[in-house]
Write a protein that holds these residues in place. Structure first.
Motif, short mmCIF file in Angstrom:
data_model
loop_
_atom_site.label_atom_id
_atom_site.label_comp_id
_atom_site.label_asym_id
_atom_site.label_seq_id
_atom_site.Cartn_x
_atom_site.Cartn_y
_atom_site.Cartn_z
N GLY A 70 36.62 59.85 -14.39
CA GLY A 70 35.90 58.44 -13.16
C GLY A 70 36.59 57.41 -13.89
N LEU A 71 36.08 57.19 -14.88
CA LEU A 71 35.84 55.68 -15.70
C LEU A 71 37.63 55.20 -15.90
CD1 LEU A 71 33.24 55.23 -18.39
CD2 LEU A 71 33.77 54.36 -16.78
N MET A 72 38.44 56.93 -15.85
CA MET A 72 39.84 56.36 -16.72
C MET A 72 40.68 56.02 -15.56
SD MET A 72 41.19 59.05 -19.75
CE MET A 72 39.82 61.28 -18.78
N ALA A 73 40.33 56.64 -14.00
CA ALA A 73 40.23 56.59 -13.28
C ALA A 73 40.14 54.98 -12.40
CB ALA A 73 40.08 57.15 -11.91
N VAL A 74 39.70 53.91 -13.10
CA VAL A 74 39.92 52.83 -12.90
C VAL A 74 40.61 52.26 -13.56
CG1 VAL A 74 38.74 50.51 -13.35
CG2 VAL A 74 36.80 53.15 -13.07
N ALA A 75 40.61 52.04 -14.69
CA ALA A 75 41.93 51.82 -15.30
C ALA A 75 43.42 52.13 -14.87
CB ALA A 75 41.91 52.76 -16.93
N LEU A 76 43.46 53.59 -14.32
CA LEU A 76 45.07 53.71 -13.05
C LEU A 76 45.14 53.06 -11.92
CD1 LEU A 76 45.12 57.83 -12.19
CD2 LEU A 76 45.92 55.87 -11.18
N SER A 101 45.51 66.50 -12.40
CA SER A 101 45.70 64.92 -11.32
C SER A 101 45.24 65.07 -10.22
CB SER A 101 47.32 64.79 -11.22
OG SER A 101 47.97 65.91 -10.01
N THR A 102 44.70 66.19 -10.10
CA THR A 102 43.51 66.09 -8.39
C THR A 102 42.41 64.99 -8.70
OG1 THR A 102 44.84 67.96 -7.79
CG2 THR A 102 42.72 66.91 -6.31
N PRO A 103 41.75 65.34 -9.23
CA PRO A 103 40.59 64.55 -9.61
C PRO A 103 40.93 63.11 -9.64
CG PRO A 103 40.72 65.91 -11.38
CD PRO A 103 41.60 66.47 -10.64
N PHE A 104 41.59 62.64 -10.75
CA PHE A 104 42.14 61.22 -11.27
C PHE A 104 42.86 60.39 -9.90
CE2 PHE A 104 43.28 63.07 -15.53
CZ PHE A 104 42.40 61.95 -16.13
N LEU A 105 43.52 61.65 -8.66
CA LEU A 105 44.02 61.15 -7.19
C LEU A 105 42.43 60.69 -6.28
CD1 LEU A 105 46.53 60.61 -5.50
CD2 LEU A 105 46.79 62.64 -5.25
N LEU A 106 42.63 61.80 -6.70
CA LEU A 106 41.66 61.33 -5.57
C LEU A 106 39.97 60.33 -6.06
CD1 LEU A 106 39.97 65.20 -4.46
CD2 LEU A 106 41.10 63.40 -3.05
N VAL A 107 39.94 59.78 -6.97
CA VAL A 107 38.74 59.07 -7.65
C VAL A 107 39.51 57.49 -7.61
CG1 VAL A 107 37.65 58.21 -9.49
CG2 VAL A 107 37.72 60.64 -8.83
N SER A 108 40.89 57.80 -8.02
CA SER A 108 41.53 56.03 -8.12
C SER A 108 42.36 56.04 -6.73
CB SER A 108 42.99 56.48 -8.38
OG SER A 108 43.57 57.92 -7.54
N LEU A 109 42.14 56.41 -6.03
CA LEU A 109 42.02 56.66 -4.44
C LEU A 109 41.31 56.09 -3.82
CD1 LEU A 109 44.71 59.35 -2.60
CD2 LEU A 109 45.18 56.59 -2.97
N GLY A 110 40.03 56.18 -4.00
CA GLY A 110 38.34 55.84 -3.39
C GLY A 110 38.63 54.01 -3.73
N GLU A 111 39.46 53.89 -5.28
CA GLU A 111 38.76 52.95 -6.04
C GLU A 111 39.58 51.98 -5.80
OE1 GLU A 111 36.68 50.56 -9.54
OE2 GLU A 111 36.66 52.13 -8.10
N CYS A 112 41.21 52.63 -5.29
CA CYS A 112 41.42 50.70 -5.01
C CYS A 112 41.13 50.82 -3.75
CB CYS A 112 42.67 51.54 -4.80
SG CYS A 112 44.69 50.96 -4.05
#
Length: 306
Positions: A227-233, A21-32
């Motif tokens: 990275g793309l999945m994080a946008v959906a997240l 989850s760590t890369p999902f978390l960091l990328v999603s926070l950046g995209e948020c």
């Protein structure tokens, strides 16, 4: 974890969820952060991959994993600034620019990363929260990388920032209405540029986590679309940093399910569970595509709301 029996599955999923989850978390926070300012950045997949390559290369050359993390963050800032600068031009679409920069980042990473596929770079440190147990499996499952802890703290800080600080209020105003921001004397383009750069830095650090800790090597298929999945997240999390944290754990748990089954001796069909994150992404996008709730809570200036 075969000696733990079926208890090894939930233990492996919990440990794997934290790691994955760590890369999902960091990328999603950046995209948020980027989307709360009114801009969408689909180029974070390229930023993630380039961050993984640059972080690994610098860590190998300097002998310092933290130097690699810093280099990955800088590369993410540069990609974010480029994305923000291009999107500020007249009649430029955020989504099209994001796709172009995604391809650029991946292409540059593959080109410059060729010499670093074989060399071994130092790993990032981790904290062993399983030291209380004599079981090596428990200790391995509960080894938590410092970047995960950093991401969890950052989610709390961002949530507080959006609710209780002037900086957060400025980002929210700019993201909701450019006209309102101008009426208040705010420079909307500058706020979006800085937000996109900060979001890119987090995506770059997420890439460094991939190459310097888990899986801990550089190769051209290291991202697998995270990275793309994080946008959906972020859409699923309704643009909330706290929700991004829990959604990242959900995605991480889905990604850890296949390896967890394999660790307890399931040898047939376990590989189908490796597709769980992609199925989850599709399911969430379908579930949130209702006209009544798909964009609830979305910043008004996002391209997807127009």
């Amino acid at each position: 974890m075969t000696d733990l029996g079926l208890w090894g599955v939930p233990l492996a999923v919990v440990g794997g969820a934290i790691r994955v989850s760590t890369p999902f978390l960091l990328v999603s926070l950046g995209e948020c952060l980027t989307e709360r300012s009114g801009r969408i950045n689909l180029g974070l997949e390229g930023t993630l991959v380039f961050g993984a390559m640059s972080g690994y290369a610098v860590a190998y050359l300097t002998g310092s994993a933290w130097a690699g993390v810093g280099a990955a963050a800088v590369s993410g800032v540069l990609f974010g600034l480029l994305h923000g600068a291009l999107c500020s031009l007249p009649r430029v679409n955020d989504i099209a620019i994001g796709i172009a920069l995604m391809l650029l980042g991946m292409g540059l990473a593959f080109f410059f990363g060729k010499p670093y596929i074989q060399p071994v770079a130092p790993d990032l440190p981790a904290i062993n929260f399983g030291a209380w147990s004599d079981s090596p499996q428990v200790q391995a499952a509960l080894r938590v990388n410092v970047l995960f802890i950093l991401g969890a703290v950052l989610a709390l800080v961002m949530a507080w920032m959006f609710k209780a600080t002037r900086i957060g209020l400025v980002i929210r105003v700019v993201g909701d209405s450019t006209d309102a921001a101008r009426a208040l004397g705010l420079h909307a383009g500058r706020v979006r540029l800085l937000s996109t750069a900060a979001g890119g830095a987090l995506a770059g650090v997420g890439g460094a986590y991939l190459s310097l800790y888990y899986p801990g090597s550089w190769n051209e298929g290291i991202s697998s679309g995270q990275g793309l999945m994080a946008v959906a997240l972020v859409i699923f999390a309704r643009w909330s940093p706290i929700n991004c944290f829990f959604a990242a754990l959900l995605f991480g748990g889905a990604g850890a399910l296949g390896p967890a089954l394999q660790s307890v001796g399931v040898t047939e069909g376990y590989y189908l569970f490796y597709a769980a994150p992609y199925v989850l992404t599709l399911a969430l996008l379908i579930a949130t595509s209702s006209p009544n709730r798909a964009l609830s809570g979305a910043p008004g200036e996002l391209s997807i709301t127009k």
